[in-house]
Structures are given as structure tokens and as C-alpha cells.
Write an enzyme that holds these catalytic residues in place. Structure first.
Site, PDB file in Angstrom:
ATOM      1  N   GLY A 196      31.866  18.066  61.786  1.00 49.29           N
ATOM      2  CA  GLY A 196      31.660  18.342  60.369  1.00 49.29           C
ATOM      3  C   GLY A 196      30.593  17.475  59.716  1.00 49.29           C
ATOM      4  O   GLY A 196      30.197  17.725  58.571  1.00 49.29           O
ATOM      5  N   GLU A 197      30.105  16.468  60.398  1.00 48.99           N
ATOM      6  CA  GLU A 197      29.056  15.625  59.809  1.00 48.99           C
ATOM      7  C   GLU A 197      27.746  16.403  59.746  1.00 48.99           C
ATOM      8  O   GLU A 197      27.462  17.240  60.606  1.00 48.99           O
ATOM      9  CB  GLU A 197      28.882  14.343  60.634  1.00 48.99           C
ATOM     10  CG  GLU A 197      30.065  13.399  60.475  1.00 48.99           C
ATOM     11  CD  GLU A 197      29.950  12.153  61.355  1.00 48.99           C
ATOM     12  OE1 GLU A 197      28.949  12.001  62.070  1.00 48.99           O
ATOM     13  OE2 GLU A 197      30.901  11.346  61.320  1.00 48.99           O
ATOM     14  N   ASP A 230      37.382  30.923  24.940  1.00 53.04           N
ATOM     15  CA  ASP A 230      38.275  29.790  24.644  1.00 53.04           C
ATOM     16  C   ASP A 230      37.607  28.873  23.624  1.00 53.04           C
ATOM     17  O   ASP A 230      36.433  29.059  23.276  1.00 53.04           O
ATOM     18  CB  ASP A 230      38.697  29.029  25.919  1.00 53.04           C
ATOM     19  CG  ASP A 230      37.516  28.499  26.713  1.00 53.04           C
ATOM     20  OD1 ASP A 230      36.499  28.131  26.096  1.00 53.04           O
ATOM     21  OD2 ASP A 230      37.608  28.440  27.950  1.00 53.04           O
ATOM     22  N   LYS A 245      42.969  30.436  24.169  1.00 55.05           N
ATOM     23  CA  LYS A 245      43.453  30.554  25.556  1.00 55.05           C
ATOM     24  C   LYS A 245      44.342  29.367  25.900  1.00 55.05           C
ATOM     25  O   LYS A 245      44.111  28.268  25.452  1.00 55.05           O
ATOM     26  CB  LYS A 245      42.242  30.588  26.491  1.00 55.05           C
ATOM     27  CG  LYS A 245      42.538  30.557  27.957  1.00 55.05           C
ATOM     28  CD  LYS A 245      41.265  30.610  28.807  1.00 55.05           C
ATOM     29  CE  LYS A 245      40.800  29.240  29.227  1.00 55.05           C
ATOM     30  NZ  LYS A 245      39.684  29.272  30.191  1.00 55.05           N
ATOM     31  N   ARG A 300      46.244  27.272  29.232  1.00 54.03           N
ATOM     32  CA  ARG A 300      46.469  27.104  30.670  1.00 54.03           C
ATOM     33  C   ARG A 300      47.658  26.188  30.835  1.00 54.03           C
ATOM     34  O   ARG A 300      47.851  25.266  30.050  1.00 54.03           O
ATOM     35  CB  ARG A 300      45.267  26.411  31.330  1.00 54.03           C
ATOM     36  CG  ARG A 300      44.089  27.320  31.627  1.00 54.03           C
ATOM     37  CD  ARG A 300      43.122  26.550  32.500  1.00 54.03           C
ATOM     38  NE  ARG A 300      41.800  27.169  32.601  1.00 54.03           N
ATOM     39  CZ  ARG A 300      41.472  28.126  33.467  1.00 54.03           C
ATOM     40  NH1 ARG A 300      42.386  28.602  34.286  1.00 54.03           N
ATOM     41  NH2 ARG A 300      40.250  28.601  33.492  1.00 54.03           N
ATOM     42  N   THR A 338      40.312  34.216  33.263  1.00 52.52           N
ATOM     43  CA  THR A 338      40.003  33.977  31.840  1.00 52.52           C
ATOM     44  C   THR A 338      39.420  35.245  31.229  1.00 52.52           C
ATOM     45  O   THR A 338      39.836  35.695  30.152  1.00 52.52           O
ATOM     46  CB  THR A 338      38.992  32.811  31.701  1.00 52.52           C
ATOM     47  OG1 THR A 338      39.603  31.621  32.192  1.00 52.52           O
ATOM     48  CG2 THR A 338      38.538  32.609  30.266  1.00 52.52           C
TER      49      THR A 338
HETATM   50  C1  R5P Z   1      36.718  27.165  31.056  1.00 50.36           C
HETATM   51  O1  R5P Z   1      36.709  26.155  30.376  1.00 50.36           O
HETATM   52  C2  R5P Z   1      35.500  27.806  31.598  1.00 50.36           C
HETATM   53  O2  R5P Z   1      34.503  27.969  30.622  1.00 50.36           O
HETATM   54  C3  R5P Z   1      35.814  29.122  32.256  1.00 50.36           C
HETATM   55  O3  R5P Z   1      36.294  30.018  31.271  1.00 50.36           O
HETATM   56  C4  R5P Z   1      36.854  29.011  33.325  1.00 50.36           C
HETATM   57  O4  R5P Z   1      36.701  27.864  34.087  1.00 50.36           O
HETATM   58  C5  R5P Z   1      36.807  30.231  34.213  1.00 50.36           C
HETATM   59  O5  R5P Z   1      37.803  30.132  35.196  1.00 50.36           O
HETATM   60  P1  R5P Z   1      38.555  31.421  35.725  1.00 50.36           P
HETATM   61  O6  R5P Z   1      37.521  32.467  35.951  1.00 50.36           O
HETATM   62  O7  R5P Z   1      39.204  30.959  37.023  1.00 50.36           O
HETATM   63  O8  R5P Z   1      39.564  31.794  34.693  1.00 50.36           O
END
Ligand code: R5P
Length: 324
Positions: free
Chosen positions: A45-46, A177, A200, A202, A236
Site C-alpha cells: 500500500g505504500e 441547510d 436540516k 442530522r 441532503t
Molecule cells: C453539508 O453541510 C454539505 O453542504 C452537504 O449538504 C452535505 O455534506 C452533503 O452530504 P450528503 O449528500 O451525504 O447528504
């Protein structure tokens, strides 16, 4: 295959193995030729890299796209910087179109790392003099590196596409978001369209899970343009698009700079609530990760111009006057 580019003015363009097509496209933009570099991975892997000709006194740009396996490609780029330093390159610029570990830019909870800072330290320790990157997840990452950082914006490239294809009459720009509101606000100014914001959530204990709590702004009967810096698993965007359609949006189109597209993004993004996805090629996208409602715009002209400005001691800022 080994990729080093040099031209008679002593600009040297070095590419890692992650996205050779992008390096070739950038070389073309610079009217430069690709030279040979030996880069390989040993059985354990190096990684090993050696340049095929002298780089002494050169202004070197080392391009690597931080796609999966990201740690390997980061290490390869560090090794290439080290080799350039030891071979007396005069100045070394790390070109990381998608900055690795950008999302871990602060301690959200106790006992977490700040990996984006660690990456900047690693670049410095390897011998990098400057960094060039596109649409950093957080602007403050610029301050992590002890040296100049050229922060480029893909907005002009994406904006040009949408100015041709969308009418501003029924358009609403949507931030998926709270973190992207500032950028979405610039989009809304540029397109003359109102802004909506998605709240949003998480769960910090469950990676890649997303839920939409609320939409602030008018989306009923509107074509909604969701703008984000990156799409990873696509959740997202999918959750945002579903919520927008549920709230009466008549269309959902998506603009994002970095198509990370980790599984299952390709399936998730073909959700019927998403009408169109437009990204750039900062990261490689194999054919099996493309579908008919995806448009991939070339980023090499932007990178080529920025590299030219740096090499000529020109102005990178002037490329974005009034843009971002
Ligand atoms: C969040 O802060 C970013 O701007 C993206 O919205 C996010 O990281 C996208 O991740 P995923 O597509 O896995 O929801």
C-alpha cells in the site's frame, strides 16, 4: 500513468493518479504538455513517485482530486510535494479542487479532531508553499494553512448554465441547510430570484442520515434551485427535494460543485422529486455514476486560468470580481 507537465516558462503541472483527465484538461488550457511521472503503489500500500525530468527552479502545481480512496490520494499528493521540494522546485502549489476533510473544520462535540486543519499542516510539512481549492466547505479553512490560499468559486461556471436554461420569473433559490445560506443568497442576487431556506437536521451519532424540519420561504408553484457545495450520499438533496415537492414546488433543479457521489448517491439522486442535477468535474465521475438528468460542467478552464494568474503574478481575485 505518470503525468507531469512542463512548459518552456518553467511552469510544471504535476498530477496524481486520482483524476488524470482533469489534469490533462488543465494542461490543455495552459497550452502545456504532459511529461512523465512514475507513480505506483507497492504491494503493502505504500506509494512511490518520481519525476521524469528536472524540476529545479520550477513553479510547480500538483493537482490531485480527493475522491475515494481519499486517504491514498492525499498521501500521494503529499509524497509528490515532498519529491518536488527535495528536487529543488522553487515554489510548490497544491491544487486540491475538492479540499480533503473540509467538513471536519471544527469541533462540533468534545473529543473530536479538526481534520481540515491537520490536512493543511500536512501540506505545509510536506513542503507546499500555497494551496488552490474550489468552493471550500467553510471559508475559514483558508486560515488553517500558513501561506497563501487561492479560494476559487465554481459559481460563474454553474451560473452561466442556469442563466441559459432557467427563467427567473418563477424561480426560487433554496439553501439546503443553514450553512449554505450566504452562498445561496449570492445566487439569489445573481439570478434575481427570491431565497428559501431549509432547516436540516442530522443525528451526530448516525452518519449520513438527514431529516428536513422546516422550509422558510415561498416555494409553492415555484421552480426551486437547490445550491450546495457538495453532494456526497445525496440524502441532503433528496430529502430537500421531497420536502419542496410536498410543499408545492413545481420543479426542483440542483447545482453543486463537487460530485462526491458516494453510494448510494446515484440511485438516491434519480428520485422522481429531482428534475435535474448539475455538477462540475472537480472529481472523476465514471459512466456508471452518470444518468440522463445529470449534467457535468468542465472546471478545467477555471483552474487553468487561476494557475496562469498565479504563475504570472496576476490576480486570482479579479476572476471573481462581483461574483462571490
Ligand atoms: C453539508 O453541510 C454539505 O453542504 C452537504 O449538504 C452535505 O455534506 C452533503 O452530504 P450528503 O449528500 O451525504 O447528504
Amino acid at each position: 500513468m505518470a503525468l507531469v507537465t512542463a512548459n518552456k516558462k518553467n511552469l510544471i503541472l504535476v498530477s496524481g493518479r486520482a483524476h488524470p483527465q482533469l489534469a490533462q484538461d488543465v494542461a490543455k488550457e495552459l497550452d502545456s504538455e504532459l511529461l512523465e511521472t512514475e507513480a505506483r503503489t507497492f504491494a503493502n500500500g505504500e506509494i512511490y513517485a518520481r519525476f521524469g525530468e528536472s524540476v529545479r527552479g520550477a513553479d510547480a502545481f500538483v493537482i490531485q482530486s480527493h475522491t475515494h480512496p481519499i486517504n491514498e490520494w492525499l498521501m500521494e499528493q503529499l509524497i509528490m510535494v515532498d519529491a518536488l521540494k527535495r528536487a529543488s522546485a522553487k515554489r510548490i502549489t497544491v491544487v486540491a479542487p475538492f479540499y480533503p476533510y473540509a467538513r471536519q473544520d471544527k469541533k462540533g462535540r468534545g473529543r473530536e479532531p479538526i481534520s481540515a486543519r491537520l490536512v493543511a499542516d500536512l501540506y505545509k510539512a510536506a513542503g507546499a508553499d500555497r494551496i488552490m481549492s474550489i468552493d471550500l466547505h467553510a471559508s475559514q479553512i483558508q486560515g488553517f494553512f500558513d501561506g497563501p490560499v487561492d479560494h476559487l468559486f465554481a459559481m460563474p461556471v454553474l451560473l452561466e448554465h442556469f442563466q441559459k436554461s432557467l427563467s427567473s420569473d418563477d424561480l426560487t433559490v433554496v439553501s439546503p441547510d443553514m450553512g449554505r445560506v450566504r452562498v445561496a443568497d449570492i445566487w439569489s442576487d445573481k439570478l434575481g430570484a427570491p431565497l428559501a431556506i431549509i432547516h436540516k437536521r442530522r443525528d451526530p451519532r448516525v452518519p449520513n442520515q438527514v431529516s428536513v424540519h422546516e422550509i422558510v420561504g415561498e416555494v409553492e408553484g415555484r421552480v426551486c434551485l437547490l445550491v450546495d457545495d457538495l453532494i456526497d450520499t445525496g440524502r441532503t438533496i433528496q430529502k430537500a427535494a421531497e420536502a419542496l415537492k410536498k410543499n408545492g414546488a413545481k420543479g426542483v433543479v440542483v447545482a453543486a460543485t463537487h460530485a462526491v457521489f458516494s453510494d448510494p448517491a446515484t440511485e438516491v439522486l434519480q428520485d422522481p422529486s429531482i428534475d435535474q442535477v448539475v455538477v462540475t468535474d472537480t472529481l472523476p465521475l465514471p459512466d456508471h455514476k452518470r444518468w440522463d438528468r445529470l449534467t457535468v460542467l468542465p472546471i478545467a478552464p477555471l483552474l487553468g486560468r487561476a494557475i496562469r494568474e498565479v504563475f504570472d503574478d496576476g490576480s486570482v481575485t479579479s476572476m471573481f470580481d462581483g461574483q462571490a
